[in-house]
Structure formats: structure tokens, C-alpha cells
Design an enzyme around this catalytic site. Sequence first.
Site, short mmCIF file in Angstrom:
data_model
loop_
_atom_site.label_atom_id
_atom_site.label_comp_id
_atom_site.label_asym_id
_atom_site.label_seq_id
_atom_site.Cartn_x
_atom_site.Cartn_y
_atom_site.Cartn_z
N HIS A 164 6.04 7.77 6.18
CA HIS A 164 5.08 6.68 6.37
C HIS A 164 4.23 6.49 5.12
CE1 HIS A 164 1.81 4.24 7.89
NE2 HIS A 164 0.96 5.19 7.52
N HIS A 169 3.26 3.13 2.47
CA HIS A 169 2.14 2.80 1.59
C HIS A 169 2.52 2.82 0.10
CE1 HIS A 169 -1.16 2.33 4.41
NE2 HIS A 169 -0.66 3.35 5.10
N GLU A 210 -2.22 -2.04 7.24
CA GLU A 210 -1.39 -1.18 8.09
C GLU A 210 -0.45 -2.01 8.96
OE1 GLU A 210 -0.69 1.88 8.27
OE2 GLU A 210 -2.33 3.04 7.41
N SER A 229 7.23 1.20 7.83
CA SER A 229 7.71 2.58 7.85
C SER A 229 8.18 2.97 9.24
CB SER A 229 6.61 3.54 7.39
OG SER A 229 5.49 3.45 8.24
#
Length: 308
Positions: A164, A169, A210, A229
Amino acid sequence: MFEDGQLYSPVTMHDDGSVEVHLADSHPGKDDPEYLRRRGEIAAAALTWDRAGGAPLPTIDYTDAEHEIWRVVSAELAAKHERHAHSEYLSAKSALGLPTDHVPQLHEVGERLEPLTGWSYIAAPGLVPLRDFYGDLGRSTFSSTQYLRHASRPLYTPEPDIIHEVIGHGNQLASPRFAAITQAAGAALTRMESETAAKLVADVFWFSMEFGVMHEDGDLKAYGAGILSSYGEMDEYAHMEIRELDLADMGTLNYDITAYQPVLFAAHDLGHLEDVVGAFFDSADDEACERLRAEARRRGLLDEVAHA
């Protein structure tokens, strides 16, 4: 996406120096002693890392099984990225060029990011206090775990893992435009004096960097790291309730982190995201956050009990 309401599993360092990670009862690795041992070992590397003293980032000697998890998930996510990811994310992903055959070390991710956007990575054992995490974002530094999800379910994780935090990110942060918004969010939260204002900033970040979506060429694309993700979330996001960018709504909407997000906020394009969310992060202070909360009250958006 993340089915543990705490997001990160708690970590305890005992008096004898051993480190224990407390997994939720629903975690696939909860009853796997070798996985528990390995999680403690990886968490210990971050806990004992002398960041203040300038020590090199901890290097993890990943196992063949851990590299295989990375390979499987990288391949499965890549296929979905081609269908669902916004072009800005795809361009950044190409520029970053993460390895797909092995788990990269965090220092390697930073070495790839730095010439693109100036960002770097640091190691965390798990949960980082909110103000510390956003303070690092404000300094263009991302705090990342180093463990991987359980091998029995490679396409599922009940908590943020290195997949993730790097594939989600890291690729996002390879875009100068996404990186600038993220840095501004970090700087914004650290300016807030009240915890209520800090939470509003964090919630706007949640519904943008996010779990943000964006219109592109007649399609709804994802740019949020939490969506990109997550193997499952990419199948679901387009079927959720899609609202226009709305800071009062984004900053006060009550949401459940233990399930796919039923409400998402869509930007018209990247310039729209910068003009609304980026500009808010650039200028926000406690008074601006309270004005948004007051607007949410007037519109009947704010659940005072949920945001107490």
C-alpha cells in the site's frame, strides 16, 4: 479496504527487547507463529532505527516468499491500473519504475523519488501519531511500514503494508502535482492548533489522496493510493455514490475504514483538484476549518456525535 479499525496493528516492545505485533482476530496471520515472529522482527528494525542520529534506513532481508507476494500483487495491480488509474498516476508510475520482481528497500524507493519530486521514505513499525505523520509529509517525507501481508491472501490486507505505502503512495508521490498536494496537506495539519481542525484536514486528505477519483475522457478514474493499492477496491469504486468535490462534506463526513468507501468525491480534472483541495491545504487554518464545520452544520451534513 482495511478491515482492522485501528488501521495498523499495535506494536509492543518488551523489557527483554523482543517486539510483539498484536494482530486482530480476523487477520489471516493471527494464528501463524512464523508470520507473527517475522512481523515482530521487521517492526523491531524500525523501532531500533536511530533516525535522530542519522543512521541509514533499516534494510530488511526479505525472504523468497515475501518477494513472491510482491511479484503476484504487482502483476495483478498493474493490470487493473491500466484500466482504472488516472493518467497522472500512470505517468508517475512509469517514471518511478518500481521493481516488480522483488520488494524494494525503502532507501531505494527514496533514491528513485528524490530526483523526480524531492520526496524520501522513512521506516515505521506501524502506527505513527497523526501530527508526526503529517509533519513528515510537510517535509516531503513518507513514513512507511516494511512488512508484507500474509501469504495465504496476497490480494488482501487488513492493514496498510509496504505494498500500500509504496505501490499506492510511492507511485502517487512520483507525480510533482500529487506530491505538492500531499506536502501541502502535511504542512496544513501541522498548522492546526485544535484537534478538531486537524481531523478535518486529515479527513479531506482521506477523501482525496487516499480515496480520490477523477473524471478523465468520459471515464471515472482513480488516483487515491487507497484505491490503487487495493485489488478489490478497484472493482468497486465506480459503483459507489460519487459526489462533487465539497470541502465541508469531505471534512465532516462520517466514514467506516473497515469497509469499501460507499461515498467518493470526484474532481473534474487535475486542475480542479489543485484549485479546490490543493488551495485549501495551502491556506487552511483553524478558523477556515471551523467555517467549514459551521457550513456543514447549516447544511445538515455534520454528525456531531460521530465527530466528537
